[in-house]
Design an enzyme around this catalytic site. Structure first.
Site, PDB file in Angstrom:
ATOM      1  N   GLU A 166      49.332  40.071  34.070  1.00 16.23           N
ATOM      2  CA  GLU A 166      50.592  40.808  33.970  1.00 16.23           C
ATOM      3  C   GLU A 166      51.771  39.904  33.636  1.00 16.23           C
ATOM      4  OE1 GLU A 166      47.760  43.123  36.511  1.00 16.23           O
ATOM      5  OE2 GLU A 166      48.473  41.044  36.505  1.00 16.23           O
TER       6      GLU A 166
ATOM      7  N   LYS B 255      26.458  45.017  35.513  1.00 21.44           N
ATOM      8  CA  LYS B 255      27.242  46.033  36.205  1.00 21.44           C
ATOM      9  C   LYS B 255      26.454  47.343  36.236  1.00 21.44           C
ATOM     10  CE  LYS B 255      32.110  47.313  36.517  1.00 21.44           C
ATOM     11  NZ  LYS B 255      33.428  47.211  35.879  1.00 21.44           N
TER      12      LYS B 255
ATOM     13  N   ARG C 274      53.357  41.711  40.291  1.00 23.23           N
ATOM     14  CA  ARG C 274      52.858  40.360  40.064  1.00 23.23           C
ATOM     15  C   ARG C 274      53.634  39.648  38.957  1.00 23.23           C
ATOM     16  NH1 ARG C 274      46.353  40.412  40.335  1.00 23.23           N
ATOM     17  NH2 ARG C 274      46.780  38.495  41.457  1.00 23.23           N
TER      18      ARG C 274
END
Length: 644
Positions: free
Chosen positions: A371, A285, A399
C-alpha cells in the site's frame, strides 16, 4: 462434526503434545483427517478455505517437530490458521468461526497461548517472530520464533525490512516461506528434496561454518572468492541467493505436502546451531479439495458450501455490490478519459478493479501487498498529469498513512482514494473494520473527504473524483450490496462541500454521513410517529463541511444529531468545532454525535454489530429522546434484544 465424518486419529489429538506421541508414519492419516475436519467446518460456517487446505501438512509438521507453544509460531495474515486452531485445543469450537462470540477467523492472542501474535494484515510475521526470538535470547530462555509467511505477503517491504534486521537472532529465528502459487520455485521433486535435506543437515552446516572460519584466516580475497563460489553453486541448485544476501541460510525448495520431506528438514533446522534459516516450502492452495485446487481465487474465502458438490450457498438476488458499482463506473468513465487509471494492492476483485482491468488492462496496476508504494506510485502518476484512483480497503490504507500525508496531501496532488470496506465488516471483525479513515483523512489540509449513502451516490462520487484536479480527494463506501436504489445512467458532478436535504422538519435534525442514511430515515419515521418533526441531511462531505446547510439546521432545530460509521474525531468532531467557532452553541443548542464506540468490536452479524455500536435506527431515536429529556431504552437493553 457431521455424523459421516470419521476421524479416529484426530480424535486422539487435542493439543500438539498429543500429536508428538504419534509415530511419523501416522502423520499422513492425521493430515487427511485434519483436512476433512477443516472442510466440514468451513462448509458449515463459511470463511477462508484455500489457504488453510494448503498448509495442513505444514501445520502438522511444525507442531510435531517444534515445541509449541514455547517455540512461538506466528502465522502471517492468519487466514490459513484453521488447521492450527483445530490442533491447539479449539476443535470443539471450530464451527463457531467468524460468528458472534465464536472463534476469530484469524490468530488472536486472547484465544490461546498457541496464538502468540494476532495477525490479519499481512507481512508482519517475520518482525514479530524476530521479536520473540531476540527476547528469548536476551532472557536466556529456550524457544524460537517461527514465522510462516506466504500467500503474497512477501510482496510487502516490511518483510524484507525484518529480514535485513534478523541476523542477530541467530538460530532462534526460522522463517517458512509458503510458496503456494509456484511464483518463485521451479517444479519440486526428489532432487530438490534431497538437496534440501543435505544443506540443512548438521554435517553440511558444520562443514560450511568450518570452511568459513578457515577462509577468514586466509587473505580477504581468497575468503571472498570461496564465499562467492559457494553462493553461486547453492544459488544455482536452490535459488536462495536473495535470502542469503539478507543474512539467512536458505533451504529449499521442498514439497510442502510430503511429510517424508518436511519432517527431516524441520528436524535438521531445529537441531542446527546456524541461523537464521529460511525454509522454502512449495504448497498448493486448496490442496486435497478439487474445487478449491481448480479455482484457488474463488475458494480463497467462501460462504457456507456443500463439501460433496462444492456448491456454495447462494444469497437472495439483490442490489449490486458496492465494489462492482465502483469498478463498472470507473471503467465506463475511462472510455472517454484516457488519463484515468486504477491501482490496487493485491485486492483486484475485492475493490472492483478487476472489472476496470478487463476493460483497460494497460491502465490497471496491482502493486501487490504494498500500500505504501501504491499510494506514492499514484502520487507520481498524478504529478505527471494522470488521474489515478487508489482503490484500497480503509483498514489497509492505514498502512500507507505517511505516504498519504507526505507524498500526496503536502504536495496537493490529485490522487483519488476509493476507500472500500468503510465501517463495520461483520464476520471479519475488528482487524478489517474501516473505523478510522474519516478521522485520519479529514484532519489533513488539502484533502476532500466524501461518503456515499447508497450505490447511486457512489456513482456520482466516482465521477466527481475523476473530474476533481485541485488536490487529493477520497470517497468511502461500505462492504456488501447497495440498498437497492436505481443507478443513474448519467453521473452527476457534485459541488464540493455541499450536502443535500433529504427530509425537512422543524424539531430534530439528523446530519448523516455515508451509509447510515437508511437507518436515519427509519429513525425519522419513528420520531415523526411520536410527534417530533424531523429533518434529515445527507452531508455527503466530511471535509469541507456544508457549513451553510449545517448552520441553517442548527438555527432552526432544537436537537441536532450527527451520525457516521467512523471513530471519534470524524464528522461529529468537525461539526462541533464549527458550531463552537461560529458561536452556534451559545443559545443552549443540544448537539449529539453518534459514531463507532471506543472499542475494537469483535466479529458478529452486521445487525448485531450496529446495535452494539449504537448506530441503528432505535439508537438514533433513543439519542434524540434522551437529548429532549424523554425516556429512552438503555444501550444495554438494545444490545441484549439484538443478541436475543
Amino acid at each position: 462434526m457431521t455424523s459421516q465424518l470419521q476421524t479416529p486419529l484426530l480424535d486422539t489429538v487435542n493439543y500438539p503434545r498429543d500429536l508428538r506421541k504419534l509415530a511419523p508414519e501416522q502423520l499422513r492419516q492425521l493430515s487427511d483427517e485434519l483436512r476433512s475436519e477443516m472442510l466440514d467446518a468451513v462448509g458449515t460456517t463459511g470463511g477462508h478455505l484455500g489457504s488453510g487446505l494448503g498448509v495442513v501438512e505444514l501445520t502438522v509438521a511444525l507442531h510435531y517437530v517444534f515445541n509449541t507453544p514455547d517455540d512461538r509460531l506466528v502465522w502471517d495474515v492468519g487466514h490459513q490458521c484453521y488447521p492450527h486452531k483445530i490442533l491447539t485445543g479449539r476443535r470443539d469450537r471450530i464451527r463457531t468461526l467468524r460468528q458472534g462470540g465464536g472463534l476469530s477467523g484469524f490468530t488472536k492472542r486472547a484465544e490461546s497461548e498457541y496464538d502468540p501474535f494476532g495477525a490479519a494484515h499481512s507481512s508482519t510475521s517475520i518482525s514479530a517472530a524476530l521479536g520473540f526470538a531476540v527476547a528469548n535470547k536476551l532472557k536466556k530462555q529456550p524457544g524460537r520464533g517461527i514465522a510462516v509467511i506466504g500467500d503474497g505477503a512477501m510482496s510487502a517491504g516490511m518483510a524484507y525490512e525484518a529480514m535485513n534486521n534478523a541476523e542477530q537472532a541467530g538460530n532462534r529465528l526460522v522463517v517458512i516461506l509458503n510458496d503456494n502459487d509456484m511464483s518463485i520455485a521451479p517444479p519440486v521433486g526428489g532432487l530438490s528434496a534431497y538437496l534440501a535435506r543435505m544443506v540443512s543437515s548438521s554435517e553440511y552446516l558444520g562443514l560450511r561454518s568450518l570452511a568459513s572460519k578457515v577462509t577468514r584466516k586466509l587473505s580477504r580475497r581468497v575468503h571472498q572468492a570461496v564465499g562467492k563460489a559457494e553462493e553461486f553453486t547453492r544459488g544455482m541448485v536452490t535459488g536462495g541467493t536473495l535470502f542469503e544476501e539478507l543474512g539467512f541460510y536458505y533451504v529449499g525448495p521442498i514439497d510442502g505436502h510430503n511429510l517424508d520431506h518436511l519432517i527431516p528438514v524441520l528436524e535438521n533446522v531445529r537441531d542446527s546451531e546456524q541461523g537464521p534459516v529460511l525454509i522454502h516450502v512449495v504448497t498448493t492452495k486448496g490442496k486435497g479439495y478439487a474445487p478449491a485446487e481448480n479455482s484457488a481465487d474463488k475458494y480463497h474465502g467462501v460462504p457456507k458450501f456443500d463439501v460433496v458438490t462444492g456448491e456454495k450457498a447462494k444469497g437472495k438476488p439483490g442490489p449490486p455490490a458496492y465494489q462492482n458499482v465502483f469498478g463498472d463506473t470507473l471503467a465506463k468513465l475511462a472510455e472517454t478519459d484516457d488519463r484515468i487509471c486504477a491501482i490496487t494492492a493485491a485486492m483486484p476483485s475485492g475493490t472492483g478493479v478487476d472489472r476496470f482491468a478487463k476493460a483497460h488492462p494497460d491502465r490497471s496496476f496491482d502493486v501487490g501487498i504494498a500500500e505504501q508504494h501504491g499510494v506514492t506510485f499514484a502520487a507520481g502518476l498524478a504529478a505527471q498529469g494522470m488521474r489515478p484512483f487508489a482503490a484500497i480497503y480503509s483498514t489497509f490504507l492505514q498502512r500507507a498513512y505517511d505516504q498519504v500525508v507526505h507524498d500526496v496531501a503536502i504536495q496537493n496532488l490529485p490522487v483519488r482514494f476509493a476507500i472500500d470496506r468503510a465501517g463495520l465488516v461483520g464476520a471479519d471483525g475488528c482487524t478489517h473494520a474501516g473505523a478510522f479513515d474519516i478521522t485520519y483523512l479529514a484532519t489533513l489540509p488539502n484533502m476532500v473527504v466524501m461518503a456515499a449513502a447508497d450505490e447511486a451516490e457512489l456513482v456520482h462520487m466516482t465521477y466527481t473524483a475523476a473530474e476533481y484536479d485541485e488536490g487529493p480527494i477520497a470517497f468511502r463506501y461500505p462492504r456488501g450490496n447497495g440498498v437497492g436504489v436505481e443507478l443513474p445512467e448519467v453521473p452527476q458532478k457534485l459541488e464540493i462541500g455541499k450536502g443535500r436535504l433529504v427530509r425537512e422538519g422543524s424539531k430534530v435534525a439528523i446530519l448523516s454521513l455515508g451509509a447510515r442514511l437508511a437507518e436515519a430515515e427509519k429513525a425519522a419515521d419513528q420520531l415523526e410517529a411520536k410527534g417530533l418533526s424531523t429533518s434529515i441531511a445527507d452531508l455527503r462531505f466530511a471535509k469541507p463541511l456544508d457549513t451553510d446547510l449545517i448552520e441553517k439546521l442548527v438555527r432552526t432545530h432544537e436537537v441536532v444529531v450527527t451520525v457516521e460509521e467512523g471513530a471519534i474525531g470524524g464528522l461529529g468532531a468537525h461539526v462541533l468545532t464549527f458550531a463552537s467557532d461560529s458561536g452556534l452553541t451559545d443559545n443552549g443548542l443540544k448537539i449529539r454525535t453518534m459514531r463507532l464506540p471506543d472499542i475494537f468490536q469483535d466479529q458478529d452479524s452486521p445487525d448485531k454489530q450496529y446495535a452494539e455500536a449504537g448506530l441503528d435506527a432505535d439508537s438514533i431515536v433513543d439519542t434524540v429522546l434522551s437529548a429532549l429529556g424523554h425516556n429512552a431504552a438503555s444501550s444495554d437493553e438494545r444490545v441484549g434484544e439484538a443478541r436475543a
